[in-house]
Write an enzyme that holds these catalytic residues in place. Structure first.
Site, PDB file in Angstrom:
ATOM      1  N   ASP A 144      -2.938 -15.514  -1.086  1.00 52.71           N
ATOM      2  CA  ASP A 144      -1.935 -14.806  -0.008  1.00 52.71           C
ATOM      3  C   ASP A 144      -1.337 -15.316   0.999  1.00 52.71           C
ATOM      4  O   ASP A 144      -1.523 -14.693   2.036  1.00 52.71           O
ATOM      5  CB  ASP A 144      -2.577 -13.396   0.076  1.00 52.71           C
ATOM      6  CG  ASP A 144      -3.001 -12.656  -1.267  1.00 52.71           C
ATOM      7  OD1 ASP A 144      -2.383 -11.503  -1.636  1.00 52.71           O
ATOM      8  OD2 ASP A 144      -3.974 -13.057  -1.716  1.00 52.71           O
ATOM      9  N   TYR A 174       5.401 -15.988  -1.598  1.00 50.61           N
ATOM     10  CA  TYR A 174       6.012 -14.467  -1.082  1.00 50.61           C
ATOM     11  C   TYR A 174       7.593 -14.904  -1.325  1.00 50.61           C
ATOM     12  O   TYR A 174       8.250 -14.038  -0.550  1.00 50.61           O
ATOM     13  CB  TYR A 174       5.678 -13.982   0.071  1.00 50.61           C
ATOM     14  CG  TYR A 174       4.113 -13.351   0.128  1.00 50.61           C
ATOM     15  CD1 TYR A 174       4.140 -12.045   0.057  1.00 50.61           C
ATOM     16  CD2 TYR A 174       3.103 -14.273  -0.164  1.00 50.61           C
ATOM     17  CE1 TYR A 174       2.814 -11.373   0.044  1.00 50.61           C
ATOM     18  CE2 TYR A 174       1.675 -13.616  -0.295  1.00 50.61           C
ATOM     19  CZ  TYR A 174       1.694 -12.237  -0.303  1.00 50.61           C
ATOM     20  OH  TYR A 174       0.212 -11.560  -0.297  1.00 50.61           O
ATOM     21  N   HIS A 287      -6.574 -13.281  -9.295  1.00 48.10           N
ATOM     22  CA  HIS A 287      -6.093 -12.563  -8.077  1.00 48.10           C
ATOM     23  C   HIS A 287      -6.721 -11.241  -7.702  1.00 48.10           C
ATOM     24  O   HIS A 287      -7.054 -10.901  -6.581  1.00 48.10           O
ATOM     25  CB  HIS A 287      -4.559 -12.502  -8.332  1.00 48.10           C
ATOM     26  CG  HIS A 287      -3.817 -12.003  -7.010  1.00 48.10           C
ATOM     27  ND1 HIS A 287      -3.760 -12.765  -5.894  1.00 48.10           N
ATOM     28  CD2 HIS A 287      -3.029 -10.934  -6.907  1.00 48.10           C
ATOM     29  CE1 HIS A 287      -2.977 -12.380  -5.118  1.00 48.10           C
ATOM     30  NE2 HIS A 287      -2.612 -11.093  -5.603  1.00 48.10           N
ATOM     31  N   HIS A 297      -5.316  -1.205  -3.016  1.00 50.50           N
ATOM     32  CA  HIS A 297      -5.527  -1.781  -4.108  1.00 50.50           C
ATOM     33  C   HIS A 297      -6.796  -1.338  -4.947  1.00 50.50           C
ATOM     34  O   HIS A 297      -7.543  -2.056  -5.887  1.00 50.50           O
ATOM     35  CB  HIS A 297      -5.520  -3.386  -4.251  1.00 50.50           C
ATOM     36  CG  HIS A 297      -3.998  -3.850  -3.688  1.00 50.50           C
ATOM     37  ND1 HIS A 297      -2.945  -3.528  -4.061  1.00 50.50           N
ATOM     38  CD2 HIS A 297      -3.960  -4.826  -2.657  1.00 50.50           C
ATOM     39  CE1 HIS A 297      -1.781  -4.171  -3.395  1.00 50.50           C
ATOM     40  NE2 HIS A 297      -2.431  -4.911  -2.398  1.00 50.50           N
TER      41      HIS A 297
END
Length: 433
Positions: A144, A174, A287, A297
């Site tokens: 990330d 991103y 991931h 999440h």
């Protein structure tokens, strides 16, 4: 203007550390990159990845569509004793057209050796170091990443680490549909990614699907080609490779993973080829974490966990590395939701520096299997010392200084007897239809 148009389309095992008194630094802005004109044939966004035993894939981009996909290389600066010819691709995404993306495999290469190389017959000289053939081996780990001030801090800290391979379990640039952000990310990571192999798998921010217009992962697959063909996979979204005595499996959280899927069938075949005498350590990356006590999440990895955890447990996976949750967490050895001495250590390290910020909220009470958790940016280092012991450390970004905030020695499941104990279980699982 183009970005606005695109956005319009899109909108359709053992150490506990107390960190309560740690004051987290403020977020940092997204990096901005000044346009720097270069010749059309100038190699840009150079990065390397492993491409089978003793081989390395060199990837770069040129604006010149006629630029050759050749890499000259050798062990002395400016003296290239070998040359390799590769392939190229390109893609279009709405109003964006990529440059020519080159992929050239060089080798065979000697282990633990510095090579000097040049892309496309011109431009600057780069240098890389190949991984060792034997222990010890060190991996830098960060997921990330994004392109913020904290990303730059994380990369600077990794650059201070004496590592052999970078592992990145998803969410690279991103870019999120803004294709020029793939280009700026390539430039941002080039100093590191051109000198040590970067092994990556996809995250949700790589999908970039547009219904009826664009399939997922087009940009990711074109730019970050991994050794999927070399490992018998039909997809760049899952593959495996080996470094010294370690077998590493990169799985896809965003492609089919049920027992009837191509990924699951490939995984069974790949595991059947693993020789724990040759590669006593078995690592898996994907991931979306399966063990996550952060409020962010929650439950997103449950489907994949239900489909694959029993297979990975039978195979005696040592360590699982994931991202997605923008925080850090390390578990005990765990399986089926509870501590198990023959299970894997699960580590979530989705704290590379992304623009979305940190996930501060955690579920209380802390689960029994969770050893350490903290919402801070940082990176991890995994040193596989020998066939029995590895040292893991997590380094928090603290006012631009890497602070080792969590560390633990991990004993391999080969040395603990778990691999031998589950040999028949693994055979039965792999032979099941």
């Amino acid at each position: 203007m183009v970005p606005k148009l695109i956005l319009t389309v899109i909108l359709l095992i053992s150490v506990t550390v107390t960190t309560a008194d740690y004051l987290r630094p403020q977020p940092r802005e997204t990096l901005h990159f000044q346009w720097s004109p270069k010749p059309a044939s100038y190699p840009q966004q150079v990065h390397i990845s492993l491409a089978g035993d003793e081989y390395m894939r060199v990837t770069w981009v040129t604006d010149d569509q006629s630029s050759p996909s050749i890499v000259e290389y050798g062990t002395s600066p400016g003296r290239y004793s070998s040359v390799a010819q590769g392939e190229s691709t390109s893609y279009s995404y709405l109003f964006y057209s990529s440059g020519k993306i080159h992929h050239t495999v060089i080798g065979p290469l000697e282990h633990s050796t510095v090579y000097f190389y040049r892309c496309g017959g011109q431009g600057p000289e780069f240098q890389l170091k190949t991984p060792p053939a034997q222990f010890p081996v060190t991996f830098a780990v960060a997921a990330d990443l994004g392109q913020t001030g904290w990303t730059k801090s994380t990369l600077d800290h990794i650059d201070q680490c004496k590592y052999d391979v970078h592992l990145l379990p998803g969410d690279l640039s991103y870019a999120d549909y803004m294709q020029h952000r793939w280009d700026t990310f390539g430039e941002l990571v080039q100093p590191l990614a051109s000198s040590r192999p970067w092994m990556v798998t996809e995250g949700n921010h790589e999908q970039e699907t547009i219904p009826l217009l664009k399939d997922g992962f087009e940009s990711f697959n074109a730019r970050w080609k991994m050794p999927f063909e070399e490992s018998g996979s039909s997809s760049n979204l899952y593959y495996s490779f080996e470094v010294a005595g370690i077998h590493v499996i990169m799985l896809g959280s965003y492609t089919d993973y049920d027992e009837q899927s191509d990924q699951y069938r490939w995984l069974k075949v790949d595991l059947s080829k693993v020789d724990r005498k040759k590669t006593p350590w078995l690592l898996v990356l994907f991931h979306v974490p399966w063990y996550n006590s952060n409020k962010a999440h929650q439950g997103e990895g449950d489907g994949m966990m239900a489909a694959m955890e029993s297979l990975l447990y039978a195979a005696s996976v040592d360590i699982v590395l994931a991202g997605h949750v923008h925080a850090y967490e390390r578990s005990k050895r765990v399986n089926n939701g509870r501590s198990d001495p023959c299970g894997a250590v699960h580590i979530t390290i989705g704290d590379g520096g992304n623009r979305e910020g940190l996930a501060h909220g955690y579920k209380e009470p802390q689960p029994e299997w969770s050893i350490f958790r903290e919402a801070s940016f940082g990176h991890g280092e995994l040193k596989i010392v020998n066939s029995t012991h590895a040292f893991w450390s997590w380094h928090r970004n603290d006012d631009d200084e890497p602070v080792r905030s969590d560390q633990v020695w991990i004993t391999s499941l080969v040395s603990s007897g778990c691999v031998a104990e589950k040999r028949h279980e693994l055979r039965n699982v792999l032979m099941a239809p």
